[in-house]
Design an enzyme around this catalytic site. Structure first.
Site, PDB file in Angstrom:
ATOM      1  N   TYR A   1      -2.240  -0.833  10.439  1.00 54.52           N
ATOM      2  CA  TYR A   1      -2.260  -1.146   9.003  1.00 54.52           C
ATOM      3  C   TYR A   1      -0.956  -0.682   8.347  1.00 54.52           C
ATOM      4  O   TYR A   1      -0.296  -1.454   7.631  1.00 54.52           O
ATOM      5  CB  TYR A   1      -3.468  -0.473   8.350  1.00 54.52           C
ATOM      6  CG  TYR A   1      -3.581  -0.718   6.861  1.00 54.52           C
ATOM      7  CD1 TYR A   1      -3.924  -1.977   6.369  1.00 54.52           C
ATOM      8  CD2 TYR A   1      -3.359   0.305   5.949  1.00 54.52           C
ATOM      9  CE1 TYR A   1      -4.030  -2.203   5.001  1.00 54.52           C
ATOM     10  CE2 TYR A   1      -3.473   0.091   4.577  1.00 54.52           C
ATOM     11  CZ  TYR A   1      -3.810  -1.163   4.108  1.00 54.52           C
ATOM     12  OH  TYR A   1      -3.916  -1.385   2.752  1.00 54.52           O
TER      13      TYR A   1
ATOM     14  N   SER B   1       0.868  -1.186   0.000  1.00 53.63           N
ATOM     15  CA  SER B   1       0.000   0.000   0.000  1.00 53.63           C
ATOM     16  C   SER B   1       0.900   1.230   0.000  1.00 53.63           C
ATOM     17  O   SER B   1       2.077   1.137   0.388  1.00 53.63           O
ATOM     18  CB  SER B   1      -0.853   0.003   1.277  1.00 53.63           C
ATOM     19  OG  SER B   1      -1.549   1.219   1.410  1.00 53.63           O
TER      20      SER B   1
HETATM   21  N1  LIG Z   1      -8.447  -0.585  -2.102  1.00 51.88           N
HETATM   22  C1  LIG Z   1      -7.468   0.218  -1.747  1.00 51.88           C
HETATM   23  O1  LIG Z   1      -7.610   1.454  -1.787  1.00 51.88           O
HETATM   24  C2  LIG Z   1      -6.149  -0.353  -1.311  1.00 51.88           C
HETATM   25  C3  LIG Z   1      -5.091   0.538  -1.165  1.00 51.88           C
HETATM   26  C4  LIG Z   1      -3.862   0.034  -0.765  1.00 51.88           C
HETATM   27  C5  LIG Z   1      -3.696  -1.324  -0.553  1.00 51.88           C
HETATM   28  N2  LIG Z   1      -4.748  -2.166  -0.705  1.00 51.88           N
HETATM   29  C6  LIG Z   1      -4.521  -3.592  -0.440  1.00 51.88           C
HETATM   30  O2  LIG Z   1      -5.080  -4.364  -1.479  1.00 51.88           O
HETATM   31  C7  LIG Z   1      -5.383  -5.663  -0.998  1.00 51.88           C
HETATM   32  C8  LIG Z   1      -6.776  -6.047  -1.470  1.00 51.88           C
HETATM   33  O3  LIG Z   1      -7.723  -5.181  -0.861  1.00 51.88           O
HETATM   34  P1  LIG Z   1      -9.050  -4.684  -1.602  1.00 51.88           P
HETATM   35  O4  LIG Z   1      -8.924  -3.241  -1.754  1.00 51.88           O
HETATM   36  O5  LIG Z   1      -9.340  -5.511  -2.788  1.00 51.88           O
HETATM   37  O6  LIG Z   1     -10.124  -4.927  -0.429  1.00 51.88           O
HETATM   38  P2  LIG Z   1     -11.331  -5.974  -0.277  1.00 51.88           P
HETATM   39  O7  LIG Z   1     -12.286  -5.796  -1.371  1.00 51.88           O
HETATM   40  O8  LIG Z   1     -11.786  -5.810   1.123  1.00 51.88           O
HETATM   41  O9  LIG Z   1     -10.620  -7.390  -0.450  1.00 51.88           O
HETATM   42  C9  LIG Z   1      -9.846  -7.961   0.549  1.00 51.88           C
HETATM   43  C10 LIG Z   1      -9.596  -9.412   0.205  1.00 51.88           C
HETATM   44  O10 LIG Z   1      -8.802  -9.998   1.256  1.00 51.88           O
HETATM   45  C11 LIG Z   1      -9.426 -11.207   1.677  1.00 51.88           C
HETATM   46  N3  LIG Z   1      -9.169 -11.476   3.081  1.00 51.88           N
HETATM   47  C12 LIG Z   1      -9.417 -10.672   4.151  1.00 51.88           C
HETATM   48  N4  LIG Z   1      -9.107 -11.304   5.293  1.00 51.88           N
HETATM   49  C13 LIG Z   1      -8.658 -12.534   4.948  1.00 51.88           C
HETATM   50  C14 LIG Z   1      -8.202 -13.672   5.679  1.00 51.88           C
HETATM   51  N5  LIG Z   1      -8.173 -13.698   7.024  1.00 51.88           N
HETATM   52  N6  LIG Z   1      -7.822 -14.772   4.996  1.00 51.88           N
HETATM   53  C15 LIG Z   1      -7.878 -14.786   3.645  1.00 51.88           C
HETATM   54  N7  LIG Z   1      -8.290 -13.758   2.895  1.00 51.88           N
HETATM   55  C16 LIG Z   1      -8.691 -12.645   3.538  1.00 51.88           C
HETATM   56  C17 LIG Z   1     -10.916 -11.006   1.411  1.00 51.88           C
HETATM   57  O11 LIG Z   1     -11.557 -12.254   1.172  1.00 51.88           O
HETATM   58  P3  LIG Z   1     -12.536 -13.053   2.161  1.00 51.88           P
HETATM   59  O12 LIG Z   1     -13.306 -12.063   2.967  1.00 51.88           O
HETATM   60  O13 LIG Z   1     -13.345 -13.877   1.231  1.00 51.88           O
HETATM   61  O14 LIG Z   1     -11.604 -13.893   2.993  1.00 51.88           O
HETATM   62  C18 LIG Z   1     -10.885 -10.212   0.109  1.00 51.88           C
HETATM   63  O15 LIG Z   1     -10.817 -11.090  -0.980  1.00 51.88           O
HETATM   64  C19 LIG Z   1      -5.222  -5.589   0.529  1.00 51.88           C
HETATM   65  O16 LIG Z   1      -3.995  -6.166   0.899  1.00 51.88           O
HETATM   66  C20 LIG Z   1      -5.216  -4.096   0.810  1.00 51.88           C
HETATM   67  O17 LIG Z   1      -4.476  -3.788   1.963  1.00 51.88           O
HETATM   68  C21 LIG Z   1      -5.977  -1.711  -1.073  1.00 51.88           C
END
Ligand SMILES: NC(=O)c1ccc[n+]([C@@H]2O[C@H](COP(=O)([O-])OP(=O)(O)OC[C@H]3O[C@@H](n4cnc5c(N)ncnc54)[C@H](OP(=O)(O)O)[C@@H]3O)[C@@H](O)[C@H]2O)c1
Length: 264
Positions: free
Chosen positions: A153, A140
């Site tokens: 985080y 991130s």
């Molecule tokens: N969106 C942003 O603005 C942003 C910015 C910077 C970084 N990121 C990073 O991008 C990555 C994906 O996030 P996203 O934005 O796509 O958010 P999201 O839509 O909330 O997706 C998060 C994913 O992580 C999985 N997950 C959560 N807890 C888990 C666990 N205990 N075991 C296995 N899987 C788990 C969830 O699947 P289940 O609930 O099905 O397990 C889901 O598929 C993350 O690492 C986040 O920190 C996102």
């Protein structure tokens, strides 16, 4: 790099960035292993992929470290090995440090840091024995800077940089690449799924995320960086990318800006 016939394992593939990566990769002739806790959602993602028969669902909870060896064994048997692991699964935070229960800091580290390095370490002997492979880490912008409401985080994402920068150096002679991708705001459920001070879900789609890059645009850019085996890349809007450069070259200016972030 040409991805044809490569096997790509994506965690956090049930929603947001991971889902978009799976759907975008499925337009190329690749084998996909998609993981997260929610098997039903993963099956829906599989159905939406261009070649569902080349997609296998492998449920995993990134906080259940003892399951990783078996999960890796299963993953390796699905298509005869793995070429790229994309460590994407993660959870965010929306709470001040002073209010946040330590169990919440711990949970965020379990999933974002220990889950990610644990799964990587379980797969590593496979990559080392075949002297090839690529490890991708979705960090991130919070892996490069810190802002209010993100103490655990940001710490968990910074920790990933320390681990994977060191690992990259260790693996250089084994022909294994490590790519760290730092997204800025992407329009996913990340803020709704973020943990608050007592560990309950935030359930609010923050303005930053709602106005962020689409997961589809993000995934196209991310896949380009993966194909070039970049070591580290920031993918985000002007505001987030500028913040990373300010932190590096003018850190006190960035401190001035972030301390004015509205925390109410
Ligand atoms: N969106 C942003 O603005 C942003 C910015 C910077 C970084 N990121 C990073 O991008 C990555 C994906 O996030 P996203 O934005 O796509 O958010 P999201 O839509 O909330 O997706 C998060 C994913 O992580 C999985 N997950 C959560 N807890 C888990 C666990 N205990 N075991 C296995 N899987 C788990 C969830 O699947 P289940 O609930 O099905 O397990 C889901 O598929 C993350 O690492 C986040 O920190 C996102």
């Amino acid at each position: 790099m040409n991805f044809k016939n490569k096997t790509i394992w994506i965690t956090g593939a049930s929603s947001g960035i991971g889902k978009a990566l799976a759907l975008t990769f499925s337009n190329q002739d690749v084998n996909l292993i998609i993981s997260s806790r929610n098997e039903q959602k993963l099956n829906e993602v599989k159905k939406q992929c261009k070649q569902p028969d080349k997609v296998k669902v492998l449920p995993i909870d990134l906080s259940e470290f003892s399951s990783f060896e078996d999960k890796v064994k299963t993953a390796l048997s699905l298509f005869n090995g793995v070429d790229i692991l994309i460590n994407n699964g993660g959870i965010s935070q929306r709470s001040l440090a002073i209010d946040t229960q330590l169990k919440v800091d711990q949970k965020i580290f379990e999933v974002n840091y220990f889950g990610t390095i644990g799964l990587t370490k379980a797969l590593l002997p496979h990559f080392v024995s075949k002297k090839s492979g690529q490890i991708v880490v979705i960090s991130s912008v919070m892996g490069k800077i810190g802002t209010p409401l993100r103490t655990a985080y940001a710490a968990s994402k910074h920790a990933l940089h320390g681990f994977f920068d060191s690992l990259r150096a260790e693996l250089y002679n084994d022909n294994i690449a490590v790519t760290i991708i730092c997204p800025g705001y992407v329009n996913t459920n990340v803020s709704k799924n973020a943990l608050t001070a007592d560990g309950s879900k935030h359930n609010i789609d923050d303005e930053g995320n709602a106005n962020g890059m689409s997961p589809e645009d993000f995934s196209k850019k991310a896949i380009r960086s993966i194909s070039k085996q970049k070591q580290e890349i920031v993918i985000g809007g002007l505001k987030e990318t500028s913040a990373v450069y300010l932190k590096r070259f003018f850190p006190s200016i960035l401190s001035n800006i972030v301390r004015k972030v509205n925390v109410t």
